[in-house]
Design an enzyme around this catalytic site. Structure first.
Site, short mmCIF file in Angstrom:
data_model
loop_
_atom_site.label_atom_id
_atom_site.label_comp_id
_atom_site.label_asym_id
_atom_site.label_seq_id
_atom_site.Cartn_x
_atom_site.Cartn_y
_atom_site.Cartn_z
N GLU A 139 -1.84 6.54 15.62
CA GLU A 139 -3.19 6.92 16.06
C GLU A 139 -3.69 6.14 17.27
O GLU A 139 -4.81 5.63 17.27
CB GLU A 139 -4.19 6.79 14.90
CG GLU A 139 -3.81 7.65 13.71
CD GLU A 139 -4.67 7.37 12.46
OE1 GLU A 139 -5.71 6.71 12.60
OE2 GLU A 139 -4.27 7.80 11.37
N GLU A 196 1.99 13.11 6.48
CA GLU A 196 0.91 12.73 5.54
C GLU A 196 0.21 13.96 5.01
O GLU A 196 -1.02 14.06 5.01
CB GLU A 196 -0.10 11.81 6.25
CG GLU A 196 0.53 10.58 6.90
CD GLU A 196 -0.46 9.60 7.49
OE1 GLU A 196 -1.66 9.69 7.22
OE2 GLU A 196 -0.01 8.72 8.26
O1 G3I Z 1 -6.67 -3.36 -2.02
C1 G3I Z 1 -8.11 -3.35 -2.01
C2 G3I Z 1 -8.64 -3.77 -3.36
O2 G3I Z 1 -8.27 -5.10 -3.60
C3 G3I Z 1 -10.16 -3.59 -3.37
O3 G3I Z 1 -10.65 -3.86 -4.65
C4 G3I Z 1 -10.55 -2.18 -2.98
C5 G3I Z 1 -12.05 -1.99 -2.87
O4 G3I Z 1 -12.38 -0.93 -2.02
O5 G3I Z 1 -10.00 -1.91 -1.72
C6 G3I Z 1 -8.60 -1.97 -1.71
O6 G3I Z 1 -8.14 -1.64 -0.43
C7 G3I Z 1 -8.22 -0.28 -0.09
C8 G3I Z 1 -6.81 0.19 0.27
O7 G3I Z 1 -6.86 1.51 0.73
C9 G3I Z 1 -5.85 0.12 -0.92
O8 G3I Z 1 -6.25 1.02 -1.91
C10 G3I Z 1 -9.13 -0.13 1.10
O9 G3I Z 1 -10.46 -0.42 0.73
C11 G3I Z 1 -9.08 1.26 1.64
O10 G3I Z 1 -9.79 1.33 2.86
C12 G3I Z 1 -7.62 1.64 1.91
O11 G3I Z 1 -7.61 2.97 2.35
C13 G3I Z 1 -6.41 3.40 2.93
C14 G3I Z 1 -6.67 3.85 4.36
O12 G3I Z 1 -5.47 4.37 4.93
C15 G3I Z 1 -7.17 2.71 5.22
O13 G3I Z 1 -7.96 3.19 6.20
C16 G3I Z 1 -5.87 4.56 2.12
O14 G3I Z 1 -5.48 4.10 0.83
C17 G3I Z 1 -4.67 5.19 2.82
O15 G3I Z 1 -4.34 6.39 2.16
C18 G3I Z 1 -5.02 5.51 4.27
O16 G3I Z 1 -3.89 6.04 4.89
C19 G3I Z 1 -4.04 6.46 6.25
C20 G3I Z 1 -2.70 6.31 6.92
O17 G3I Z 1 -2.23 5.00 6.79
C21 G3I Z 1 -2.79 6.69 8.40
N1 G3I Z 1 -3.31 8.01 8.56
C22 G3I Z 1 -4.56 8.28 7.88
C23 G3I Z 1 -4.46 7.93 6.40
C24 G3I Z 1 -5.73 8.28 5.69
O18 G3I Z 1 -6.78 7.46 6.17
#
Ligand code: G3I
Length: 378
Positions: free
Chosen positions: A175, A287
């Protein structure tokens, strides 16, 4: 990897090894038979003549979805565990500065089940710790370009060596394009985004590919993005891919595939796949998921209404029909879903936090949805 035989409406197919996880009895229940009473086939097996079928996962979903994943896919990608924030949380380049445990678990799961493993990702504007861009006194974004690039090179070198021969391709840069231009609000762009190559490509982007190529010339290097299947973002991604390919730095393009059942255009996706492939690049859908909401709709559904389940099935069916077309299938090197079943999807947190979405082929109880059968039967 193939060790169970399923009989499916007159044809015999082999399922992936993971089928036995159901028999072994875990936290998952065996899938219900299909509409005509047939056993649930493995997408990995059905699509073997076309391309690998993959899914994103993490430590939690290995535990809760492992059997379903192993039965259905032959390629895996870490949803979060190879991202900088998780794998390299603190500054420095000593072994203790890295956290390989969660990603190693995913790679081991892939190997145990004879699956491929994709690498995601090395450079992204999200989920990267502030120290990467901080100056010597800790001031945010005050590192010099040379410092940021040195940290980037160390990071890429360490990861590619660690996963050598285990991860077959990497989303090197994720991205870097915005809807109109390069993503100028990225900390990468702010600190190392000037372009010295004469073609407008930000230096951090080109350098990331150079570092990766240098450390492992055999691993496949991808650029991964959303919305690059059409419009001006396609044109810009195409020009950029062409330039990087000409420099010998790019092997593949990942079209993410976060679409809605109301707005995906399967024919445009097929055209984009063939155009990118015409550059001599591998193309993957990296994805895939289809939200059951329209963009901009913030309403919330307690369950999946039959009409949306139908529309989702139709859209998935159309997409995979395009993916199987001769020219497209030849160009397509993989289709990876962003998850496997609706009990775990990032769309429960985006764009409306806490709203349940149901974008995948299996429901919250791991039963195949209409959408699954639209992909599995043709
Ligand atoms: O690990 C922490 C946890 O300790 C905490 O309690 C919790 C509270 O919110 O957050 C957890 O982290 C989260 C992480 O996912 C793991 O679950 C983050 O907040 C959350 O922002 C993160 O989101 C991920 C996101 O990327 C980040 O922007 C999504 O799971 C993941 O599916 C998403 O994947 C992205 C690809 O990498 C790139 N393309 C877009 C796609 C969707 O956004």
């Amino acid at each position: 990897m193939r060790d169970r035989v399923h009989v499916l409406v007159g044809i015999t197919i082999l399922a992936t090894s993971a089928g036995n996880a159901f028999a072994a009895g875990g936290t998952e229940s065996a899938p219900a038979p299909g509409p005509a009473g047939e056993a649930v086939p493995s997408l990995a097996v059905l699509y073997k003549p076309y391309f690998p079928i993959g899914a994103a996962l993490g430590g939690a979903t290995i535990a809760t979805q492992g059997a379903l994943l192993a039965a259905q896919v032959n390629s895996l990608v870490a949803e979060n565990d190879m991202k900088w924030e998780v794998i390299h949380p603190v500054s420095g380049n000593e072994p203790a500065d890295y956290n390989f445990g969660p990603a190693d678990k995913i790679v081991a799961f892939a190997q145990d089940h004879g699956m491929l493993a994709r690498g995601h990702n090395l450079v992204w504007h999200q989920q990267v710790p502030a120290w990467v861009f901080a100056g010597a006194d800790g001031t945010p974004l005050s590192a010099t370009k040379a410092e940021v690039l040195a940290r980037l090179q160390e990071h890429i070198t360490t990861l590619l060596r660690h996963f050598k021969d285990e991860v077959y391709c990497w989303d090197v840069v994720n991205e870097a394009l915005s809807d109109r231009s390069w993503r100028t609000d990225s900390p990468w762009h702010k600190t190392a985004g000037s372009s010295t190559g004469g073609d407008g490509i930000p230096d951090y982007v080109e350098k990331a590919f150079e570092y990766a190529r240098e450390v492992d010339p055999s691993v496949k290097l991808f650029y991964n993005d959303y919305g690059i299947e059409s419009g001006s973002k396609f044109e810009r991604a195409f020009a950029f891919a062409k330039a990087l390919k000409a420099k010998g730095l790019l092997d593949g393009i990942g079209i993410q595939g976060h679409w809605s059942i109301y707005s995906v255009d399967p024919k445009a996706v097929g055209r984009a796949i063939e155009r990118f492939a015409s550059l001599g690049l591998q193309v993957q859908i990296t994805e895939l998921d289809l939200s059951v909401y329209r963009w901009g709709d913030s309403s919330s559904l307690a369950s999946l209404p039959p009409d949306r389940a139908e529309l989702q099935a139709r859209r998935y069916g159309e997409l995979f029909r395009v993916f199987r077309e001769e020219g497209v299938a030849r160009a397509l090197a993989g289709v990876t879903f962003w998850g496997i079943a609706d009990d775990h999807t990032w769309l429960d947190h985006f764009p409306v936090a806490g709203r349940k979405d149901r974008p995948l082929l299996f429901d919250e109880r791991h039963q195949p949805k209409k959408a699954f059968w639209a992909v599995a039967r043709w």
